[in-house]
Design a protein around this motif. Structure first.
Motif, PDB file in Angstrom:
ATOM      1  N   GLN A  17       0.855  -1.166   0.000  1.00 24.30           N
ATOM      2  CA  GLN A  17       0.000   0.000   0.000  1.00 24.30           C
ATOM      3  C   GLN A  17       0.905   1.234   0.000  1.00 24.30           C
ATOM      4  N   ASP A  25     -13.354   0.254   5.917  1.00 24.98           N
ATOM      5  CA  ASP A  25     -12.131   1.048   5.967  1.00 24.98           C
ATOM      6  C   ASP A  25     -11.735   1.593   4.622  1.00 24.98           C
ATOM      7  N   GLY A  83     -14.362  -5.203  11.592  1.00 25.96           N
ATOM      8  CA  GLY A  83     -13.116  -4.899  12.283  1.00 25.96           C
ATOM      9  C   GLY A  83     -12.848  -3.435  12.540  1.00 25.96           C
ATOM     10  N   ARG A 124      -8.187   4.642   7.960  1.00 21.82           N
ATOM     11  CA  ARG A 124      -7.898   4.253   9.335  1.00 21.82           C
ATOM     12  C   ARG A 124      -6.510   3.696   9.489  1.00 21.82           C
ATOM     13  N   ASN A 125      -5.732   4.338  10.262  1.00 20.31           N
ATOM     14  CA  ASN A 125      -4.561   3.695  10.818  1.00 20.31           C
ATOM     15  C   ASN A 125      -4.136   4.547  11.994  1.00 20.31           C
ATOM     16  N   TRP A 150      -9.971  -7.060   2.139  1.00 20.37           N
ATOM     17  CA  TRP A 150     -10.617  -7.632   3.328  1.00 20.37           C
ATOM     18  C   TRP A 150     -11.422  -8.870   2.940  1.00 20.37           C
ATOM     19  N   HIS A 151     -12.101  -8.741   1.826  1.00 19.37           N
ATOM     20  CA  HIS A 151     -12.972  -9.831   1.378  1.00 19.37           C
ATOM     21  C   HIS A 151     -12.158 -11.083   1.052  1.00 19.37           C
ATOM     22  N   HIS A 184     -10.830 -12.548   4.212  1.00 23.69           N
ATOM     23  CA  HIS A 184     -11.929 -13.093   5.009  1.00 23.69           C
ATOM     24  C   HIS A 184     -12.346 -14.450   4.444  1.00 23.69           C
ATOM     25  N   PRO A 215      -4.593   0.445  15.435  1.00 25.13           N
ATOM     26  CA  PRO A 215      -5.603  -0.294  16.192  1.00 25.13           C
ATOM     27  C   PRO A 215      -5.665  -1.773  15.817  1.00 25.13           C
ATOM     28  N   LEU A 262      -2.684  -3.493  17.385  1.00 27.51           N
ATOM     29  CA  LEU A 262      -2.826  -3.654  18.843  1.00 27.51           C
ATOM     30  C   LEU A 262      -3.778  -4.795  19.169  1.00 27.51           C
ATOM     31  N   GLU A 263      -4.836  -4.865  18.387  1.00 30.17           N
ATOM     32  CA  GLU A 263      -5.829  -5.909  18.635  1.00 30.17           C
ATOM     33  C   GLU A 263      -5.249  -7.282  18.309  1.00 30.17           C
ATOM     34  N   GLN A 274     -10.045 -16.720  12.893  1.00 29.61           N
ATOM     35  CA  GLN A 274     -11.307 -16.049  13.234  1.00 29.61           C
ATOM     36  C   GLN A 274     -11.106 -14.540  13.329  1.00 29.61           C
ATOM     37  N   GLY A 332     -11.152 -11.289  10.234  1.00 28.58           N
ATOM     38  CA  GLY A 332     -12.231 -10.406   9.804  1.00 28.58           C
ATOM     39  C   GLY A 332     -12.183  -9.053  10.498  1.00 28.58           C
ATOM     40  N   ARG A 333     -11.421  -8.963  11.565  1.00 26.01           N
ATOM     41  CA  ARG A 333     -11.381  -7.714  12.334  1.00 26.01           C
ATOM     42  C   ARG A 333     -10.189  -6.834  11.948  1.00 26.01           C
ATOM     43  N   ILE A 334      -9.399  -7.303  11.016  1.00 20.95           N
ATOM     44  CA  ILE A 334      -8.220  -6.504  10.641  1.00 20.95           C
ATOM     45  C   ILE A 334      -8.621  -5.444   9.618  1.00 20.95           C
ATOM     46  N   SER A 335      -8.185  -4.231   9.895  1.00 21.43           N
ATOM     47  CA  SER A 335      -8.420  -3.135   8.959  1.00 21.43           C
ATOM     48  C   SER A 335      -7.248  -3.075   7.992  1.00 21.43           C
ATOM     49  N   PHE A 336      -7.531  -3.259   6.708  1.00 23.40           N
ATOM     50  CA  PHE A 336      -6.440  -3.294   5.751  1.00 23.40           C
ATOM     51  C   PHE A 336      -5.894  -1.905   5.434  1.00 23.40           C
ATOM     52  N   ALA A 337      -6.559  -0.885   5.931  1.00 25.75           N
ATOM     53  CA  ALA A 337      -5.981   0.460   5.818  1.00 25.75           C
ATOM     54  C   ALA A 337      -4.689   0.526   6.629  1.00 25.75           C
ATOM     55  N   SER A 338      -4.534  -0.360   7.586  1.00 30.75           N
ATOM     56  CA  SER A 338      -3.326  -0.374   8.421  1.00 30.75           C
ATOM     57  C   SER A 338      -2.336  -1.444   7.977  1.00 30.75           C
TER      58      SER A 338
END
Lengths: 450, 187
Positions: free
Chosen positions: A26, A269, A412, A436-437, B41-42, B45, B117, B120-121, B144, B147-153
């Motif tokens: 990215q 996101d 998420g 978001r980051n 994400w998809h 996931h 975030p 950290l999670e 599991q 699915g909670r990972i934000s790919f912006a990060s």
């Protein structure tokens, strides 16, 4: 979506009979970092259209306002808090919201100043669960601006146009139909919760306001990139404002909790979206008991026969407190078929004579059957014919969701937050990133199973 | 920008239809030049859910999490090399027969913005007691969580599947080679 450009660029691929794979990166994250270290402005494209919005302010600040030691960090802030501070459309002030279905009825723009009070429940006992947030947005003005690159924010009350769509008309009639049943039985032991798309929920509440007292729960503000199209809900509320103001003069009525079904829309996101989702405040089981409520009727959109995942816990709590929860799909209320009707195209703000009526089961003879399906009426019900429509909602009861259901819904992301660049040195907010980051709480360590 | 690294690899025994292989193959968009955050994400996931549903057929695996910047950089390069050098792939085809155990490996590695975030999670999720590192339940927990990972990060990522063509699926003999010793039997 085939032309959509994503932020992940492919680096390497392999496709041989023995292995297939790809690596990606990215670039925008690197560019952000490079802009800090090189201290020069760069343009970072946002989303598919490549518009340079939001980042512009950040980059300029990085270029001109930060020392080497003062590199920004990215923190998530509450979207609403940022909107209240920097303006409803901060980060995208040149973008506008569209109001499909603009009403041609006369509109007094100055009345928007008292929208929040006109839509407040009359009964003090309901007022604690009323969320005026959305209705306060038109008259709000920014409290601050980004110091180095202020944005010109046109207040919402100058761009808002009331809307009135065919779907809203239908929802209004459906609300009227339910209200006629409630009024007929003087039902006081039920709470109704309507969960349709914002404009339809507002219209349903307007139609039902003869017999039910709306408690609006819209806890967000519109934004041009908002994942929740709150501007449409607001525009629908503006259309019905005179009607709601008038309804405040009526005697106390059973409560109707009004939800926007888009409140927890899927959000992943994406930098092109602004997360204005929220969790609505619903009456607690204790409050319902205090109000004498022993039944909850949940009105869903189309043929949806379960509650929205974010309501699962609430409904289970109602159930645990001995409050029965049942469901009815809005489409159970329909005009009589096979009968010529008056053309239903007039304003709903002035009474039409005779009005087009909707009935439970789509027939005057089935209308009273509602009380057979939901046997909560305090007085004997009149004879009725069983409607020939699917009605699984009458046997509905909430069941605990699996642990994953809600987290999948949220994908998420923390609900209703926006990424902001913040000076590490001064804590000053530099500008929005609209993605978001973050970068806090540094610590070291490693874990692994290999 | 400091980085962290999460990587996971599973070696799964294929059934006669090798349906899992086909489904996992579809989660790697090798033909796309760019991928949106939503698509990313998809894809992850879908892949992690498929692995989760087939975890009983997974025999070996490994996973890593590091929040040390240098290690995250070096190890990510190492995982990526595993793909570019095709080190784990067979060098010849062998007819696929349901009577002979055949395996696929699916590897994913993501480099996150450290202390974001999502990082950290994920870090919290990866706090696993040493004694249970190779338990299937731990892999289930990690999959599991995807699915909670934000790919912006997510700064960079790599995914690969061995094999691409089913006749090149790994055999028990292949997996006995020294180069696969990092894959530990799951408990």
């Amino acid at each position: 979506m085939a032309d959509e450009q994503g932020p992940f660029e492919r680096q390497e691929t392999i496709s041989q009979p023995g292995i297939v794979g790809a690596s990606w990166w990215q670039a925008s994250l690197d560019e952000l970092q490079a802009s800090v270290t090189r201290r020069r402005a760069i343009g970072l494209a946002l989303g598919a259209g490549g518009a340079v919005v939001g980042f512009g302010a950040l980059v300029a600040l990085i270029a001109h306002g930060c020392s080497e030691e003062d590199e920004p960090e990215v923190l998530r802030k509450k979207s609403l808090e940022m909107q209240v501070t920097y303006g409803w459309n901060f980060g995208a002030p040149q973008e506008s919201v569209t109001f499909d279905g603009i009403s041609t009825s006369p509109f007094d723009r100055s009345a928007l100043a008292h929208l929040a009070s006109d839509l407040r429940p009359r009964s003090a006992r309901y007022a604690g669960f009323y969320t005026p947030t959305l209705f306060e947005s038109p008259s709000a003005r920014p409290l601050s601006s980004f110091v180095d690159e202020p944005e010109t924010i046109v207040p919402l009350d100058q761009v808002l146009m009331p809307i009135f769509t065919p779907l809203m008309r239908r929802a209004y009639r459906q609300g009227e139909a339910l209200a006629s049943l409630v009024a007929e039985q003087s039902l006081s032991t039920a709470l109704v919760i309507v969960d349709l798309d914002g404009p339809q929920s507002v219209a349903f509440a307007a139609g039902a306001s003869q017999a039910l007292e709306p408690i609006f729960t819209f806890g967000n503000w519109p934004h041009p990139r908002g994942v929740v199209k709150a501007h449409r809900t607001l525009a629908a509320a503006a259309y019905f404002q005179p009607l709601f103001a008038k309804a405040q003069q009526r005697a106390a009525r059973p409560a109707l909790v009004v939800l926007d079904a888009q409140r927890s829309s899927l959000y992943r996101d994406d930098a092109t979206q602004f997360d204005n989702r929220y969790v609505p405040l619903l009456p607690t089981p204790a409050a319902l008991r205090q109000w004498g409520v022993s039944h909850v009727l949940y009105v869903t959109q189309g043929s949806v026969y379960r509650e929205s995942p974010d309501l699962n816990d609430v409904f289970l709590a109602y159930q645990a407190a001995g409050i029965e929860v049942k469901l009815v799909a809005e489409e159970a209320f329909a005009p009589e078929s096979g009968v010529a009707h008056e053309v239903d195209d007039g304003s709903l703000l002035v009474p039409t004579n005779p009005p087009v009526r909707y009935f439970y089961g789509g027939n005057p003879r089935t209308h009273g059957w509602f009380w057979h399906d939901y046997p909560w009426s305090p007085t004997p019900t009149r004879a009725a014919v069983e409607p020939d429509i699917s009605r699984p909602g009458r046997s509905y009861q909430p069941v605990a969701d699996g642990p994953n259901a809600h987290s999948q819904l949220l994908a998420g992301a923390a609900l209703g937050t926006v990424a902001m660049a913040v000076s590490r040195h001064s804590g000053r907010i530099l500008g929005p990133l609209l993605n978001r980051n973050g970068s806090w709480n540094r610590s070291d360590g490693s874990y692994g199973g290999g | 920008m400091s980085r962290s690294l999460f990587a996971l690899e599973l070696c799964v025994r294929l059934d006669a239809q090798a349906e899992l292989h086909r489904q996992l193959r579809a989660t790697i968009p090798v033909d796309q030049a760019t991928v949106t955050l939503g698509q990313k994400w998809h894809n992850y996931h879908r892949a992690t859910q498929l692995l989760l549903y087939n975890l009983r057929a997974a025999e070996r695996g490994c996973w890593d999490y590091f929040d040390d910047d240098e290690r995250a950089e070096n190890d990510f390069a190492m995982w990526k090399n595993g793909m570019t050098t095709a080190e784990g792939a067979r060098d010849q085809a062998r007819a696929f027969s349901p009577s002979e155990p055949r395996y696929l490996t699916f590897t994913l590695a993501i480099q996150l913005v450290r202390d974001s975030p999502s990082d950290l999670e994920l870090r919290k999720v990866c706090e696993i007691p040493e004694g249970v590192l190779w338990h299937r339940g731990v892999f289930a927990r990690l999959l599991q969580h995807f699915g909670r990972i934000s790919f912006a990060s997510v700064h960079a990522d790599v995914t690969y599947l061995i094999p691409r063509d089913i006749e090149w699926a790994l055999t028990s003999e292949d997996l006995a080679a020294q180069k696969f010793h990092y894959l530990r039997p799951l408990i």
